[in-house]
Motif scaffolding. Structure first.
Motif, mmCIF file in Angstrom:
data_model
loop_
_atom_site.group_PDB
_atom_site.id
_atom_site.type_symbol
_atom_site.label_atom_id
_atom_site.label_comp_id
_atom_site.label_asym_id
_atom_site.label_seq_id
_atom_site.Cartn_x
_atom_site.Cartn_y
_atom_site.Cartn_z
ATOM 1 N N ASN A 234 0.880 -1.008 -0.122
ATOM 2 C CA ASN A 234 0.024 -0.182 0.625
ATOM 3 C C ASN A 234 1.202 0.611 -0.259
ATOM 4 N N THR A 235 1.583 0.929 0.854
ATOM 5 C CA THR A 235 3.319 2.734 1.107
ATOM 6 C C THR A 235 3.177 2.826 -0.744
ATOM 7 N N VAL A 236 4.135 1.309 -1.102
ATOM 8 C CA VAL A 236 4.454 2.146 -2.929
ATOM 9 C C VAL A 236 3.439 2.337 -3.324
ATOM 10 N N ARG A 237 1.784 1.696 -3.850
ATOM 11 C CA ARG A 237 0.607 2.109 -4.450
ATOM 12 C C ARG A 237 0.579 3.661 -4.226
ATOM 13 N N VAL A 238 0.295 3.455 -2.814
ATOM 14 C CA VAL A 238 -0.012 5.528 -2.793
ATOM 15 C C VAL A 238 1.131 6.404 -2.894
ATOM 16 N N GLY A 239 2.196 5.970 -2.412
ATOM 17 C CA GLY A 239 3.891 6.999 -3.386
ATOM 18 C C GLY A 239 3.981 6.754 -4.822
ATOM 19 N N TYR A 240 3.349 5.590 -5.727
ATOM 20 C CA TYR A 240 3.165 5.888 -7.580
ATOM 21 C C TYR A 240 1.661 7.023 -7.131
ATOM 22 N N ALA A 241 0.653 7.026 -6.864
ATOM 23 C CA ALA A 241 -0.445 7.497 -7.466
ATOM 24 C C ALA A 241 -0.162 9.610 -6.803
ATOM 25 N N GLU A 258 -4.658 3.554 -11.791
ATOM 26 C CA GLU A 258 -3.036 3.048 -12.405
ATOM 27 C C GLU A 258 -1.905 2.245 -11.360
ATOM 28 N N SER A 259 -2.406 2.926 -9.747
ATOM 29 C CA SER A 259 -1.493 2.684 -9.307
ATOM 30 C C SER A 259 -2.158 1.126 -8.534
ATOM 31 N N GLY A 260 -2.874 -0.115 -9.277
ATOM 32 C CA GLY A 260 -3.028 -0.751 -8.849
ATOM 33 C C GLY A 260 -4.146 -1.167 -7.894
ATOM 34 N N TYR A 261 -4.813 -0.356 -7.176
ATOM 35 C CA TYR A 261 -6.702 -0.431 -6.647
ATOM 36 C C TYR A 261 -7.704 -0.698 -7.654
ATOM 37 N N LYS A 262 -8.232 -0.898 -7.337
ATOM 38 C CA LYS A 262 -9.461 -1.288 -8.276
ATOM 39 C C LYS A 262 -10.527 -1.123 -7.460
ATOM 40 N N ASN A 263 -10.326 -0.321 -6.518
ATOM 41 C CA ASN A 263 -11.632 -0.205 -5.040
ATOM 42 C C ASN A 263 -10.944 1.532 -4.862
ATOM 43 N N LEU A 264 -11.848 2.162 -5.178
ATOM 44 C CA LEU A 264 -11.587 3.732 -4.958
ATOM 45 C C LEU A 264 -12.136 4.163 -3.405
ATOM 46 N N ALA A 265 -13.567 3.506 -2.468
ATOM 47 C CA ALA A 265 -13.302 3.971 -1.191
ATOM 48 C C ALA A 265 -11.855 3.029 -0.367
ATOM 49 N N ASN A 266 -11.034 1.905 -1.303
ATOM 50 C CA ASN A 266 -10.194 1.460 -0.386
ATOM 51 C C ASN A 266 -8.952 2.185 -0.664
ATOM 52 N N PHE A 267 -8.545 2.503 -1.526
ATOM 53 C CA PHE A 267 -7.775 3.796 -1.852
ATOM 54 C C PHE A 267 -7.822 5.050 -1.283
ATOM 55 N N ASN A 268 -8.840 5.608 -1.472
ATOM 56 C CA ASN A 268 -9.010 6.942 -0.528
ATOM 57 C C ASN A 268 -8.503 6.499 0.748
ATOM 58 N N ARG A 269 -8.971 5.030 1.179
ATOM 59 C CA ARG A 269 -8.654 5.152 2.889
ATOM 60 C C ARG A 269 -7.154 4.843 3.257
ATOM 61 N N GLN A 270 -6.848 3.731 2.403
ATOM 62 C CA GLN A 270 -5.244 3.700 2.463
ATOM 63 C C GLN A 270 -4.653 5.051 2.164
ATOM 64 N N LYS A 272 -5.601 8.174 2.792
ATOM 65 C CA LYS A 272 -5.709 9.062 3.816
ATOM 66 C C LYS A 272 -5.030 8.020 5.125
ATOM 67 N N LYS A 273 -4.578 7.278 4.787
ATOM 68 C CA LYS A 273 -4.298 6.416 6.391
ATOM 69 C C LYS A 273 -2.561 7.095 6.409
ATOM 70 N N ILE A 274 -2.308 6.475 5.264
ATOM 71 C CA ILE A 274 -0.600 6.714 4.580
ATOM 72 C C ILE A 274 0.046 8.178 5.253
ATOM 73 N N LYS A 275 -1.163 9.234 3.573
ATOM 74 C CA LYS A 275 -0.554 10.990 3.909
ATOM 75 C C LYS A 275 -1.056 11.302 5.125
ATOM 76 N N ASN A 276 -2.272 11.168 5.600
ATOM 77 C CA ASN A 276 -2.891 11.832 6.655
ATOM 78 C C ASN A 276 -3.455 13.348 5.509
ATOM 79 N N MET A 277 -3.819 13.085 5.068
ATOM 80 C CA MET A 277 -4.824 13.291 3.728
ATOM 81 C C MET A 277 -5.533 13.096 2.541
ATOM 82 N N THR A 278 -6.608 13.227 2.568
ATOM 83 C CA THR A 278 -6.568 12.794 1.487
ATOM 84 C C THR A 278 -6.432 12.969 -0.033
ATOM 85 N N PRO A 279 -6.460 12.067 -1.080
ATOM 86 C CA PRO A 279 -6.372 12.187 -2.910
ATOM 87 C C PRO A 279 -6.207 13.704 -3.534
#
Length: 289
Positions: A234-241, A258-270, A272-279
């Motif tokens: 998830n850290t790798v994917r969020v960094g690429y996003a 393009e970062s590997g997430y097929k579920n937008l809600a999961n992407f937003n959740r991960q 915010k968890k890693i970056k402490n802000m939304t995309p």
């Protein structure tokens, strides 16, 4: 925000750059360059961005970065508006990998430094006594010349090669996908993740790459990476996003897919968890003037 390539002026009789930046505020835009760089802030405060990392700087902040890693130091508004009680001031050291010859880093004494140079591709903030020692030397180097200045740089190299007082900044997925050949199990796993993080990569799949049973692999991964496989992925994917949101004309849905997430809600959740802000907040932050 598209990063631009910038260069500092280098004196013809010097093998590396020592440069003092001073003024009402730091004027550099979001940029990168082919040199390794040490940045010491001697005065002022603000926000620094290194790859997809957003942090804050103050006096004596020290960061070491590898080549082509986008970064910018942005002063707080009182400096921009001329209301601060001091100038922004910093010292920069830049050097290319082969500034002392192509074989310099391959001698046995450079093994520790070589490892740090590799890690600097993600950027690192230097802390503790190591920071204090390097900061003191950098301040003296401004007025040094010749062998004295080169000797001081080698002392800094020694501090960097032996320290554990640092924190990596940009996430692994922010950098380009690696093409480095694997020489051991650890590197093989890392390369496989970096090549395939934007696909449906599974735990059994990556465990088989390392020729381990799943339980053995999970223990191995946690020991070496200090996080679980899923947390690292998830850290790798969020960094690429973050890279897509900052440097390309991609919306949040496209960046997620393009970062590997097929579920937008999961992407937003991960995210915010890693970056402490939304995309969306991240994109707005990195595109602020």
């Amino acid at each position: 925000m598209k990063a631009i390539e910038q260069r500092l002026p280098q004196e013809f009789d010097k093998s590396f750059i020592v440069f003092r930046e001073t003024g009402q505020y730091f004027p550099c835009p979001w940029h990168y360059h082919p040199e390794f760089e040490l940045v010491l802030i001697t005065s002022s405060t603000g926000r620094r961005m290194v790859g997809d990392h957003i942090g804050y700087f103050e006096k004596d902040d020290l960061v070491f970065m590898g080549p082509k890693l986008p970064h910018v130091w942005m002063n707080d508004s009182e400096y921009i508006n001329g209301e601060a009680d001091c100038f922004a001031d910093g010292i920069v050291i830049q050097f290319v990998e082969n500034f002392l010859g192509d074989k310099f880093l391959n001698i046995p004494e450079m093994a520790g430094l070589k490892k740090m140079l590799e890690l600097s591709g993600r950027g690192m903030v230097i802390k503790g006594q190591t920071k204090e020692k390097i900061n003191s030397l950098m301040k003296e180097m401004v007025n040094m010349n010749g062998l004295q200045r080169l000797s001081a740089l080698f002392t800094i190299f020694d501090y960097l090669a032996t320290t554990t007082e640092y924190e990596l900044l940009a996430s692994p997925g922010y950098v380009q996908k690696t093409t480095v050949q694997c020489s051991d199990r650890f590197n093989k796993v890392t390369e496989y993740i970096m090549r395939n993080f934007d696909s449906d990569i599974t735990l059994p799949e990556v465990a088989s790459v390392s020729n381990m049973a799943i339980t053995t692999f999970c223990n191995f991964f946690k020991e070496h990476y200090r996080v679980t496989f899923i947390e690292y992925l998830n850290t790798v994917r969020v960094g690429y996003a973050c890279k897509l949101l900052a440097e390309k004309n991609k919306n949040v849905v496209e960046a997620a897919y393009e970062s590997g997430y097929k579920n937008l809600a999961n992407f937003n959740r991960q995210f915010k968890k890693i970056k402490n802000m939304t995309p969306t907040e991240y994109r707005r932050t990195v595109n602020m003037e």
